[in-house]
Design a protein around this motif. Sequence first.
Motif, PDB file in Angstrom:
ATOM      1  N   THR A  29       0.855  -1.181   0.000  1.00 29.68           N
ATOM      2  CA  THR A  29       0.000   0.000   0.000  1.00 29.68           C
ATOM      3  C   THR A  29       0.892   1.232   0.000  1.00 29.68           C
ATOM      4  OG1 THR A  29      -1.916   1.033   1.067  1.00 29.68           O
ATOM      5  CG2 THR A  29      -0.220   0.175   2.536  1.00 29.68           C
ATOM      6  N   TRP A  33      -2.281   6.311  -1.380  1.00 30.00           N
ATOM      7  CA  TRP A  33      -3.529   5.536  -1.552  1.00 30.00           C
ATOM      8  C   TRP A  33      -4.419   5.707  -0.321  1.00 30.00           C
ATOM      9  CZ3 TRP A  33      -7.027   2.077   0.221  1.00 30.00           C
ATOM     10  CH2 TRP A  33      -7.887   1.481  -0.706  1.00 30.00           C
ATOM     11  N   ARG A  37      -7.980   7.908  -0.398  1.00 33.75           N
ATOM     12  CA  ARG A  37      -9.219   7.110  -0.351  1.00 33.75           C
ATOM     13  C   ARG A  37      -9.961   7.252   0.972  1.00 33.75           C
ATOM     14  NH1 ARG A  37      -9.781   3.230  -4.941  1.00 33.75           N
ATOM     15  NH2 ARG A  37      -7.970   3.861  -6.156  1.00 33.75           N
ATOM     16  N   CYS A 113     -19.744   0.113  15.118  1.00 36.84           N
ATOM     17  CA  CYS A 113     -19.444   1.548  15.012  1.00 36.84           C
ATOM     18  C   CYS A 113     -20.641   2.425  15.373  1.00 36.84           C
ATOM     19  CB  CYS A 113     -18.962   1.880  13.610  1.00 36.84           C
ATOM     20  SG  CYS A 113     -17.584   0.851  13.109  1.00 36.84           S
ATOM     21  N   ARG A 152      -4.562  -5.829   3.098  1.00 38.07           N
ATOM     22  CA  ARG A 152      -4.398  -4.373   2.933  1.00 38.07           C
ATOM     23  C   ARG A 152      -5.730  -3.646   2.798  1.00 38.07           C
ATOM     24  NH1 ARG A 152      -2.352  -3.388  -3.324  1.00 38.07           N
ATOM     25  NH2 ARG A 152      -4.174  -4.320  -4.300  1.00 38.07           N
ATOM     26  N   SER A 153      -6.770  -4.379   2.385  1.00 38.04           N
ATOM     27  CA  SER A 153      -8.046  -3.692   2.169  1.00 38.04           C
ATOM     28  C   SER A 153      -8.736  -3.322   3.482  1.00 38.04           C
ATOM     29  CB  SER A 153      -8.974  -4.535   1.293  1.00 38.04           C
ATOM     30  OG  SER A 153      -9.420  -5.662   2.001  1.00 38.04           O
ATOM     31  N   PHE A 158      -8.195   1.006  10.362  1.00 39.97           N
ATOM     32  CA  PHE A 158      -8.628   1.026  11.761  1.00 39.97           C
ATOM     33  C   PHE A 158      -7.530   1.407  12.754  1.00 39.97           C
ATOM     34  CE2 PHE A 158     -11.357  -1.811   9.370  1.00 39.97           C
ATOM     35  CZ  PHE A 158     -12.608  -1.332   9.713  1.00 39.97           C
ATOM     36  N   LEU A 189     -19.858  -6.781   6.535  1.00 40.70           N
ATOM     37  CA  LEU A 189     -18.827  -6.350   7.494  1.00 40.70           C
ATOM     38  C   LEU A 189     -18.905  -7.301   8.673  1.00 40.70           C
ATOM     39  CD1 LEU A 189     -16.717  -4.297   8.294  1.00 40.70           C
ATOM     40  CD2 LEU A 189     -18.520  -2.751   8.990  1.00 40.70           C
ATOM     41  N   MET A 212     -14.531  -7.412   5.045  1.00 43.69           N
ATOM     42  CA  MET A 212     -15.391  -6.281   4.697  1.00 43.69           C
ATOM     43  C   MET A 212     -15.541  -6.153   3.192  1.00 43.69           C
ATOM     44  SD  MET A 212     -14.761  -2.253   5.551  1.00 43.69           S
ATOM     45  CE  MET A 212     -13.461  -2.042   4.351  1.00 43.69           C
ATOM     46  N   GLY A 214     -15.927  -3.305   1.135  1.00 40.23           N
ATOM     47  CA  GLY A 214     -15.786  -1.862   1.314  1.00 40.23           C
ATOM     48  C   GLY A 214     -16.806  -1.050   0.537  1.00 40.23           C
ATOM     49  N   GLN A 215     -17.046  -1.460  -0.698  1.00 42.06           N
ATOM     50  CA  GLN A 215     -17.955  -0.661  -1.534  1.00 42.06           C
ATOM     51  C   GLN A 215     -19.398  -0.762  -1.045  1.00 42.06           C
ATOM     52  OE1 GLN A 215     -17.177  -1.251  -5.692  1.00 42.06           O
ATOM     53  NE2 GLN A 215     -15.053  -0.619  -5.455  1.00 42.06           N
ATOM     54  N   HIS A 249     -19.666   9.121  12.872  1.00 40.07           N
ATOM     55  CA  HIS A 249     -18.691   8.051  13.050  1.00 40.07           C
ATOM     56  C   HIS A 249     -17.560   8.272  12.046  1.00 40.07           C
ATOM     57  CE1 HIS A 249     -16.628   4.347  13.084  1.00 40.07           C
ATOM     58  NE2 HIS A 249     -17.134   3.921  11.948  1.00 40.07           N
ATOM     59  N   ASN A 252     -14.443   7.307   7.177  1.00 34.79           N
ATOM     60  CA  ASN A 252     -13.818   7.620   5.906  1.00 34.79           C
ATOM     61  C   ASN A 252     -14.239   9.021   5.490  1.00 34.79           C
ATOM     62  OD1 ASN A 252     -13.370   7.879   3.106  1.00 34.79           O
ATOM     63  ND2 ASN A 252     -13.328   5.662   2.904  1.00 34.79           N
ATOM     64  N   ASN A 279     -10.196   4.769  11.962  1.00 35.75           N
ATOM     65  CA  ASN A 279     -11.525   4.349  12.417  1.00 35.75           C
ATOM     66  C   ASN A 279     -11.359   3.522  13.702  1.00 35.75           C
ATOM     67  OD1 ASN A 279     -13.958   3.041  12.814  1.00 35.75           O
ATOM     68  ND2 ASN A 279     -14.253   2.486  10.669  1.00 35.75           N
ATOM     69  N   PHE A 309     -22.847   4.515  12.337  1.00 37.93           N
ATOM     70  CA  PHE A 309     -23.249   3.491  11.361  1.00 37.93           C
ATOM     71  C   PHE A 309     -22.168   2.433  11.353  1.00 37.93           C
ATOM     72  CE2 PHE A 309     -20.099   5.013   8.272  1.00 37.93           C
ATOM     73  CZ  PHE A 309     -19.933   6.322   8.680  1.00 37.93           C
ATOM     74  N   GLY A 310     -22.570   1.197  11.182  1.00 35.02           N
ATOM     75  CA  GLY A 310     -21.545   0.165  11.179  1.00 35.02           C
ATOM     76  C   GLY A 310     -22.089  -1.235  11.048  1.00 35.02           C
TER      77      GLY A 310
HETATM   78  N1  ACO Z   1      -3.525   0.019  -0.719  1.00 37.02           N
HETATM   79  C1  ACO Z   1      -3.427  -0.034  -2.044  1.00 37.02           C
HETATM   80  N2  ACO Z   1      -4.372  -0.612  -2.820  1.00 37.02           N
HETATM   81  C2  ACO Z   1      -5.447  -1.119  -2.215  1.00 37.02           C
HETATM   82  C3  ACO Z   1      -5.604  -1.092  -0.811  1.00 37.02           C
HETATM   83  C4  ACO Z   1      -4.581  -0.495  -0.066  1.00 37.02           C
HETATM   84  N3  ACO Z   1      -4.639  -0.405   1.273  1.00 37.02           N
HETATM   85  N4  ACO Z   1      -6.780  -1.677  -0.499  1.00 37.02           N
HETATM   86  C5  ACO Z   1      -7.334  -2.061  -1.650  1.00 37.02           C
HETATM   87  N5  ACO Z   1      -6.527  -1.739  -2.686  1.00 37.02           N
HETATM   88  C6  ACO Z   1      -6.740  -1.963  -4.101  1.00 37.02           C
HETATM   89  C7  ACO Z   1      -7.691  -3.089  -4.375  1.00 37.02           C
HETATM   90  O1  ACO Z   1      -7.011  -4.326  -4.328  1.00 37.02           O
HETATM   91  C8  ACO Z   1      -8.174  -2.738  -5.750  1.00 37.02           C
HETATM   92  O2  ACO Z   1      -7.207  -3.141  -6.672  1.00 37.02           O
HETATM   93  P1  ACO Z   1      -7.660  -3.794  -8.075  1.00 37.02           P
HETATM   94  O3  ACO Z   1      -8.476  -2.723  -8.747  1.00 37.02           O
HETATM   95  O4  ACO Z   1      -6.354  -4.086  -8.715  1.00 37.02           O
HETATM   96  O5  ACO Z   1      -8.457  -4.990  -7.690  1.00 37.02           O
HETATM   97  C9  ACO Z   1      -8.187  -1.215  -5.752  1.00 37.02           C
HETATM   98  O6  ACO Z   1      -7.355  -0.827  -4.659  1.00 37.02           O
HETATM   99  C10 ACO Z   1      -9.561  -0.627  -5.567  1.00 37.02           C
HETATM  100  O7  ACO Z   1     -10.217  -1.321  -4.490  1.00 37.02           O
HETATM  101  P2  ACO Z   1     -11.636  -0.919  -4.037  1.00 37.02           P
HETATM  102  O8  ACO Z   1     -12.046  -1.782  -2.899  1.00 37.02           O
HETATM  103  O9  ACO Z   1     -12.539  -0.816  -5.226  1.00 37.02           O
HETATM  104  O10 ACO Z   1     -11.325   0.559  -3.496  1.00 37.02           O
HETATM  105  P3  ACO Z   1     -12.322   1.671  -3.087  1.00 37.02           P
HETATM  106  O11 ACO Z   1     -12.123   2.848  -3.945  1.00 37.02           O
HETATM  107  O12 ACO Z   1     -13.701   1.137  -2.912  1.00 37.02           O
HETATM  108  O13 ACO Z   1     -11.761   2.047  -1.656  1.00 37.02           O
HETATM  109  C11 ACO Z   1     -12.315   1.664   0.637  1.00 37.02           C
HETATM  110  C12 ACO Z   1     -11.731   1.079  -0.640  1.00 37.02           C
HETATM  111  C13 ACO Z   1     -11.454   2.838   1.068  1.00 37.02           C
HETATM  112  C14 ACO Z   1     -12.311   0.607   1.712  1.00 37.02           C
HETATM  113  C15 ACO Z   1     -13.741   2.140   0.316  1.00 37.02           C
HETATM  114  O14 ACO Z   1     -14.481   1.121  -0.264  1.00 37.02           O
HETATM  115  C16 ACO Z   1     -14.440   2.606   1.527  1.00 37.02           C
HETATM  116  O15 ACO Z   1     -14.128   3.624   2.091  1.00 37.02           O
HETATM  117  N6  ACO Z   1     -15.468   1.877   1.969  1.00 37.02           N
HETATM  118  C17 ACO Z   1     -16.146   2.174   3.184  1.00 37.02           C
HETATM  119  C18 ACO Z   1     -15.675   1.191   4.138  1.00 37.02           C
HETATM  120  C19 ACO Z   1     -15.408   1.735   5.490  1.00 37.02           C
HETATM  121  O16 ACO Z   1     -15.261   2.915   5.742  1.00 37.02           O
HETATM  122  N7  ACO Z   1     -15.316   0.807   6.370  1.00 37.02           N
HETATM  123  C20 ACO Z   1     -15.000   1.122   7.685  1.00 37.02           C
HETATM  124  C21 ACO Z   1     -15.495   0.075   8.531  1.00 37.02           C
HETATM  125  S1  ACO Z   1     -17.143   0.101   8.540  1.00 37.02           S
HETATM  126  C22 ACO Z   1     -17.643   1.240   9.530  1.00 37.02           C
HETATM  127  O17 ACO Z   1     -16.910   1.797  10.281  1.00 37.02           O
HETATM  128  C23 ACO Z   1     -19.025   1.510   9.390  1.00 37.02           C
END
Ligand code: ACO
Length: 322
Positions: A29, A33, A37, A113, A152-153, A158, A189, A212, A214-215, A249, A252, A279, A309-310
């Motif tokens: 990562t 990035w 994001r 959350c 890494r995702s 957190f 999640l 998770m 994420g999307q 919360h 992001n 987070n 939200f969570g």
């Molecule tokens: N570093 C670099 N690349 C990464 C990372 C990382 N840490 N994590 C994922 N990628 C890559 C993926 O592998 C993917 O690569 P690919 O296209 O070659 O397959 C690319 O980045 C895009 O991945 P997406 O999952 O589509 O990335 P997205 O733009 O959706 O961002 C994120 C991911 C930040 C998690 C986003 O979906 C998000 O913010 N979701 C909300 C989730 C959240 O906030 N959860 C918190 C917990 S829940 C809560 O608190 C309620």
Amino acid sequence: FMTTRIIGTGSAVPEQVVTNEDLARLVDTSDEWIRTRTGIKERRIASAESGTSDLAIQAAKEALNHAGVSAEELDIIILATSSADCCFPSGACEVQAAIGALHAAAFDISAACSGFVYALNTVHGFFKAGIYQTGLVIGADTLSKLIDWNDRSTCVLFGDGAGAAVVRAEEKGILHTVMGADGTRGKVLECGGRTTGNFLTGKKPELGYMTMDGQEVFKFAAKTVPESIKRVVEESGTAMEEIKYFILHQANYRIFESIAKRLKIPMEKFPTNLDRYGNTSGATIPILLDEMNREGKFQRGDKIVLAGFGAGLTWGATLLEW
Ligand code: ACO
């Protein structure tokens, strides 16, 4: 009749700072990035010696000090956590023992959350019913122990921490609350607990890690949080313009932007400390509340919305007059 007023706040985070660069040495990562994001620059990670309850206890002591309330005065302690150190006793009972709150009922709430908002709204129910007068609401999590540090995702998102609020039944305070859940979408999640394992299965219990989509979480937050904010404000007969801060919360930064846009509210009304802590799950709202409170950001009569939200999926909002 009585409502619920926050009369003191406290928070605690581990000393150890872990930056995005540190994580870039662990998984594939980059700082760029993660920052673009999510808005996160660094987070705090608990040491082997400290857990969820230690952080909760520190935050609780600070909040009691700040409120000028003694632990013996507490009627109820609710700890919102999804990373309790033990299956039992509950984290709330560990806090109770550590602070000496001998007259308090104590239990944990599991709403991830959304936990702090769920806990605050629950205490509010007891106050409105005239059952209790003084309470302690804590949000504390050490998700670092539930994360797969090779993934890494999730691992970049957190951090660990705790925040607390002392609340009292008074004439001014919470104006309205909403809570909701949709267990049918729980899989987006998830973190497994101990699996079944006993002498009959011949298996040892195994532990799960967080996963998770994420999307899907992003879409859920972008749609449900504005709806719950609208409900909590409009059902109370308050105008959206009257709200000074929306304390969301901290998951992001891009989620805030999407919510602000949908509600047509300027970003200045969405305070954040996501860059420093990431987070921290149930702890994000009370940590931010404590920081803002100590910076003197709230004046008596200010109207503030808290929105969580969570996982669950769960959501909840509280409209309060400071
Ligand atoms: N570093 C670099 N690349 C990464 C990372 C990382 N840490 N994590 C994922 N990628 C890559 C993926 O592998 C993917 O690569 P690919 O296209 O070659 O397959 C690319 O980045 C895009 O991945 P997406 O999952 O589509 O990335 P997205 O733009 O959706 O961002 C994120 C991911 C930040 C998690 C986003 O979906 C998000 O913010 N979701 C909300 C989730 C959240 O906030 N959860 C918190 C917990 S829940 C809560 O608190 C309620």
